[in-house]
Scaffold this motif. Sequence first.
Motif, PDB file in Angstrom:
ATOM      1  N   VAL A  81       0.914  -0.979  -0.183  1.00 50.20           N
ATOM      2  CA  VAL A  81      -0.035  -0.026  -0.026  1.00 50.20           C
ATOM      3  C   VAL A  81       1.059   1.860   0.146  1.00 50.20           C
ATOM      4  CG1 VAL A  81      -1.705   1.390   1.102  1.00 50.20           C
ATOM      5  CG2 VAL A  81      -1.897  -1.134   1.182  1.00 50.20           C
ATOM      6  N   PRO A  82       1.221   1.831  -1.271  1.00 48.78           N
ATOM      7  CA  PRO A  82       2.119   3.089  -1.198  1.00 48.78           C
ATOM      8  C   PRO A  82       1.572   4.434  -0.642  1.00 48.78           C
ATOM      9  CG  PRO A  82       1.997   2.072  -3.127  1.00 48.78           C
ATOM     10  CD  PRO A  82       0.734   1.207  -2.316  1.00 48.78           C
ATOM     11  N   ASN A  83       2.185   4.813   0.926  1.00 48.46           N
ATOM     12  CA  ASN A  83       1.486   5.600   1.272  1.00 48.46           C
ATOM     13  C   ASN A  83       0.094   6.368   0.893  1.00 48.46           C
ATOM     14  OD1 ASN A  83       3.451   6.452   0.116  1.00 48.46           O
ATOM     15  ND2 ASN A  83       3.913   7.955   2.132  1.00 48.46           N
ATOM     16  N   THR A  84       1.137   6.779  -0.783  1.00 46.83           N
ATOM     17  CA  THR A  84      -0.279   8.233  -1.714  1.00 46.83           C
ATOM     18  C   THR A  84      -1.549   7.391  -1.539  1.00 46.83           C
ATOM     19  OG1 THR A  84       0.950   7.312  -3.774  1.00 46.83           O
ATOM     20  CG2 THR A  84       1.940   9.588  -2.694  1.00 46.83           C
ATOM     21  N   THR A  85      -1.325   6.484  -1.637  1.00 43.97           N
ATOM     22  CA  THR A  85      -2.297   5.938  -2.450  1.00 43.97           C
ATOM     23  C   THR A  85      -3.906   5.363  -1.310  1.00 43.97           C
ATOM     24  OG1 THR A  85      -1.242   4.304  -3.500  1.00 43.97           O
ATOM     25  CG2 THR A  85      -3.278   3.532  -3.065  1.00 43.97           C
ATOM     26  N   ARG A  86      -3.351   5.620  -0.078  1.00 44.69           N
ATOM     27  CA  ARG A  86      -4.072   5.218   1.142  1.00 44.69           C
ATOM     28  C   ARG A  86      -4.798   6.461   0.888  1.00 44.69           C
ATOM     29  NH1 ARG A  86      -0.763   3.181   4.844  1.00 44.69           N
ATOM     30  NH2 ARG A  86      -0.057   6.271   5.309  1.00 44.69           N
ATOM     31  N   HIS A  87      -4.351   7.889   1.192  1.00 45.37           N
ATOM     32  CA  HIS A  87      -4.681   9.217   0.773  1.00 45.37           C
ATOM     33  C   HIS A  87      -6.240   9.145   0.215  1.00 45.37           C
ATOM     34  CE1 HIS A  87      -2.522  10.177   3.790  1.00 45.37           C
ATOM     35  NE2 HIS A  87      -1.819  10.637   3.500  1.00 45.37           N
ATOM     36  N   VAL A  88      -5.599   8.205  -0.976  1.00 48.75           N
ATOM     37  CA  VAL A  88      -6.767   8.729  -2.373  1.00 48.75           C
ATOM     38  C   VAL A  88      -7.573   7.881  -2.508  1.00 48.75           C
ATOM     39  CG1 VAL A  88      -6.411   8.405  -4.939  1.00 48.75           C
ATOM     40  CG2 VAL A  88      -4.374   9.710  -3.889  1.00 48.75           C
ATOM     41  N   PHE A  89      -7.836   6.843  -2.256  1.00 47.85           N
ATOM     42  CA  PHE A  89      -8.563   5.816  -1.457  1.00 47.85           C
ATOM     43  C   PHE A  89      -9.888   5.825  -0.210  1.00 47.85           C
ATOM     44  CE2 PHE A  89      -6.935   4.275  -5.494  1.00 47.85           C
ATOM     45  CZ  PHE A  89      -8.095   4.843  -6.431  1.00 47.85           C
ATOM     46  N   GLY A  90      -8.636   6.037   1.104  1.00 46.04           N
ATOM     47  CA  GLY A  90      -9.197   6.194   1.610  1.00 46.04           C
ATOM     48  C   GLY A  90      -9.428   5.054   2.456  1.00 46.04           C
ATOM     49  N   HIS A  91      -9.679   4.330   4.141  1.00 53.55           N
ATOM     50  CA  HIS A  91     -10.396   3.444   4.993  1.00 53.55           C
ATOM     51  C   HIS A  91     -10.831   2.488   4.904  1.00 53.55           C
ATOM     52  CE1 HIS A  91      -8.258   6.238   8.376  1.00 53.55           C
ATOM     53  NE2 HIS A  91      -7.395   6.814   7.517  1.00 53.55           N
ATOM     54  N   SER A  92     -11.530   2.539   4.795  1.00 53.30           N
ATOM     55  CA  SER A  92     -12.807   1.390   3.550  1.00 53.30           C
ATOM     56  C   SER A  92     -11.976   0.361   2.388  1.00 53.30           C
ATOM     57  CB  SER A  92     -14.154   2.255   3.566  1.00 53.30           C
ATOM     58  OG  SER A  92     -14.495   3.267   4.807  1.00 53.30           O
ATOM     59  N   TYR A  93     -11.629   0.869   1.543  1.00 57.70           N
ATOM     60  CA  TYR A  93     -10.955   0.540   0.808  1.00 57.70           C
ATOM     61  C   TYR A  93     -10.058  -0.522   0.822  1.00 57.70           C
ATOM     62  CZ  TYR A  93      -8.401  -0.287  -4.272  1.00 57.70           C
ATOM     63  OH  TYR A  93      -7.985  -0.986  -4.421  1.00 57.70           O
ATOM     64  N   PHE A  94      -9.115   0.199   2.170  1.00 58.16           N
ATOM     65  CA  PHE A  94      -7.716  -0.526   2.120  1.00 58.16           C
ATOM     66  C   PHE A  94      -9.008  -2.158   2.773  1.00 58.16           C
ATOM     67  CE2 PHE A  94      -5.869   2.216   0.302  1.00 58.16           C
ATOM     68  CZ  PHE A  94      -4.859   1.746  -0.514  1.00 58.16           C
ATOM     69  N   MET A  95      -9.535  -1.381   4.028  1.00 62.71           N
ATOM     70  CA  MET A  95     -10.039  -3.042   4.707  1.00 62.71           C
ATOM     71  C   MET A  95     -10.524  -3.411   3.571  1.00 62.71           C
ATOM     72  SD  MET A  95      -9.284  -2.115   8.090  1.00 62.71           S
ATOM     73  CE  MET A  95     -10.693  -3.244   8.570  1.00 62.71           C
ATOM     74  N   HIS A  96     -11.207  -2.651   2.479  1.00 59.76           N
ATOM     75  CA  HIS A  96     -12.183  -4.486   1.778  1.00 59.76           C
ATOM     76  C   HIS A  96     -10.715  -4.995   1.232  1.00 59.76           C
ATOM     77  CE1 HIS A  96     -15.940  -1.536   2.224  1.00 59.76           C
ATOM     78  NE2 HIS A  96     -16.622  -2.574   2.900  1.00 59.76           N
ATOM     79  N   VAL A  97     -10.063  -4.523   0.470  1.00 61.12           N
ATOM     80  CA  VAL A  97      -9.271  -5.208   0.355  1.00 61.12           C
ATOM     81  C   VAL A  97      -7.948  -6.140   1.709  1.00 61.12           C
ATOM     82  CG1 VAL A  97      -6.875  -4.433  -0.984  1.00 61.12           C
ATOM     83  CG2 VAL A  97      -8.826  -3.310  -1.882  1.00 61.12           C
ATOM     84  N   LEU A  98      -7.374  -6.304   1.943  1.00 57.79           N
ATOM     85  CA  LEU A  98      -7.440  -6.797   3.145  1.00 57.79           C
ATOM     86  C   LEU A  98      -7.999  -7.653   3.549  1.00 57.79           C
ATOM     87  CD1 LEU A  98      -5.452  -6.643   5.186  1.00 57.79           C
ATOM     88  CD2 LEU A  98      -6.229  -5.839   6.887  1.00 57.79           C
ATOM     89  N   THR A  99      -9.225  -6.987   4.111  1.00 53.11           N
ATOM     90  CA  THR A  99      -9.943  -8.433   4.255  1.00 53.11           C
ATOM     91  C   THR A  99     -10.760  -9.573   3.033  1.00 53.11           C
ATOM     92  OG1 THR A  99     -11.525  -6.926   5.738  1.00 53.11           O
ATOM     93  CG2 THR A  99     -12.865  -9.405   4.362  1.00 53.11           C
ATOM     94  N   GLY A 100     -10.715  -9.366   1.720  1.00 47.32           N
ATOM     95  CA  GLY A 100     -10.465 -10.158   0.739  1.00 47.32           C
ATOM     96  C   GLY A 100      -8.934 -10.412   0.397  1.00 47.32           C
TER      97      GLY A 100
END
Lengths: 354, 354
Positions: free
Chosen positions: A75-94
């Motif tokens: 998860v490049p740090n820039t991406t986190r700001h761009v896509f938000g927390h929920s997106y990553f939690m969904h990805v992480l869950t998957g």
Amino acid sequence: MGKIPAHRSAVTLRDVAEQVGITASAASMALSDSSRISEKTKTLVRAAAAELGYVPSSAARALRNQRAGAVALIVPNTTRHVFGHSYFMHVLTGVSSVANDRDTQVLVSTNSDEANGLAAYERVMRSKSADGAIVTSAAVTDPYVERLSQSGLPVVLIGNFPYLPDSITVGIDDVAAEAAITRHLIQVHGTKRLMHVSGPLDHQTAIDRRDGFLAAVAEAGLLESSLVIEGDFSEDAGWQAVRSLGQGIRDIDGIVFANDDMAFGGLEALTDQGLTVPGDVAIVGFDDFGLSRLTTPSITTVSVPAEDLARVATERLFDIIDGVSDGPAHQHLPVSLTLRSSCGCVPKGAQPHR
Amino acid sequence: MGKIPAHRSAVTLRDVAEQVGITASAASMALSDSSRISEKTKTLVRAAAAELGYVPSSAARALRNQRAGAVALIVPNTTRHVFGHSYFMHVLTGVSSVANDRDTQVLVSTNSDEANGLAAYERVMRSKSADGAIVTSAAVTDPYVERLSQSGLPVVLIGNFPYLPDSITVGIDDVAAEAAITRHLIQVHGTKRLMHVSGPLDHQTAIDRRDGFLAAVAEAGLLESSLVIEGDFSEDAGWQAVRSLGQGIRDIDGIVFANDDMAFGGLEALTDQGLTVPGDVAIVGFDDFGLSRLTTPSITTVSVPAEDLARVATERLFDIIDGVSDGPAHQHLPVSLTLRSSCGCVPKGAQPHR
DNA sequence: CTGAAAGCGCTTACAG
DNA sequence: CTGAAAGCGCTTACAG
């Protein structure tokens, strides 16, 4: 002295073997259900392993098998700001759910600062801490994604990366989806003067969604009366975009925000100016990561199956790690339009409360 | 044949050593800056390592050092629903940043289903995939947390676990914080008939916040006119709680929600019934993970420093792993009251737009 | 068929 | 002082 330390006493295969009276080699084969070992011995070994609480050392296994037994989610740090927390939690869950099924660990590399020259996630791969990586970056300009995907290491990218044709990607068709929701605004709700608030245009997702908007508007002959403002996917950018038009906003009857966060901000700005949604202006978002159904009015949006994307990407990654390299290089998962109130579809107050 | 595979050619210490003409042992010592090795050789070895792109094998290191070089962030699946995505991203960010500084990997175990008997995170620890764990569960009833914290393995819990006095914990003082924000409502805004919508009462956080509310209400002599409704930290529960009172809600002039999500739902329900916030009823939340400043009105809340909690917990974990076991067993980080519009503090429209 | 050595890639205790 | 063996815990190719 005399006291056995409770936790440092890691049980090894040798302990199991000794208890049964065989060699570690034999115990290993027994646990892997080799045909060389008798059923009787297998039963004995399994019992001993269970009794002693034997769990194989991941390090020893990794070293011997030349396989980490782990995948990295990068998860490049820039991406986190761009896509938000929920997106990553969904990805992480998957990713986790697929990895769990394979008894594989998930390593998260957020690359917090690229201080140490070598990107954090490059080290992860080079040290063989992970057998492969899922990468969620979307910045067109990220040089690491390119390096990583060309390193020959097993890597699957989530999103679309047209400038990396040799990479393996799993994404959605942003162009088609944004075109579809724009068409909905035009054809069903009769909007004629549309605005698109895009994401940062150094992100493929932002580019594609804008292009989808433009295509739909052009095919309806509304290109002249439409406009595009560049945002950055933040709620604030949506607010600013609406404000930047001043009174000109009153000429607009439909806004296609490139994501829901910007739609939230835009909604707030519209309401602040006394405009009603969808009465005065119909708006739509993109993503549907959970908040868009909660606003008043709820936001019509494109539901992105983030968890499924991650799941498919991870399955693909395992295939590659296992040497199965068929399957399409670039996959698109279907998305659905989720019609709510902000476009005018569901009459205000008529929708059930979630 | 004849072609060297691009990526499988892992560079080992032996390759580095050969290039310099020394043994792997010597190369190892050179790279660890041992005084046994001459400066000249060290320089040579470092150059060779850089040239060949040598990165130590994490598996070999882990096996030899009996140290995984990784920590686990353990997220029982129930917890995720209870605390939401933002909370975990904050925690993950905090853990990662500290781990990064120590060249340590972060392994996330979400324990998606506890199908395999042994909880997923128990396997992580037993296989020595991680040297220690940060656990964020909050369910009082979770037996694994107890087992894990009593296993003797390095574990730091985020939150408060009074029933596990021997564990190491880093949390906030939920009782004091909820009492403080309740007092604010009473003393500054003069509310007299208060309602508390709690979290699920099998979670320590929920218990503590409720107790804080009750303490503040009692000390103001308002216990009689107050009530508590149990929720589950979800937005929906906040909505239901308000609805469940029917017209009785009009007797309430202040609501203390145990978290922001429930405050969002409650706000919606209040507005639906034609009640104004903070005019008719003042409300407050708890957490401040990002959305409470975006609602209309913005939500007054307790700002929980989730990332700092994670950071401190991870530093503590490293201390324990390194055998440094001083420091308080149970630590509380300070929280702050964030005054916004929903309690009546900041006049509507007067606050700057974020 | 089965026993036990070799070796994955490191680091450090030991022998010289 | 320095060279090189031993060993971490596995698994499998090899010798018998």
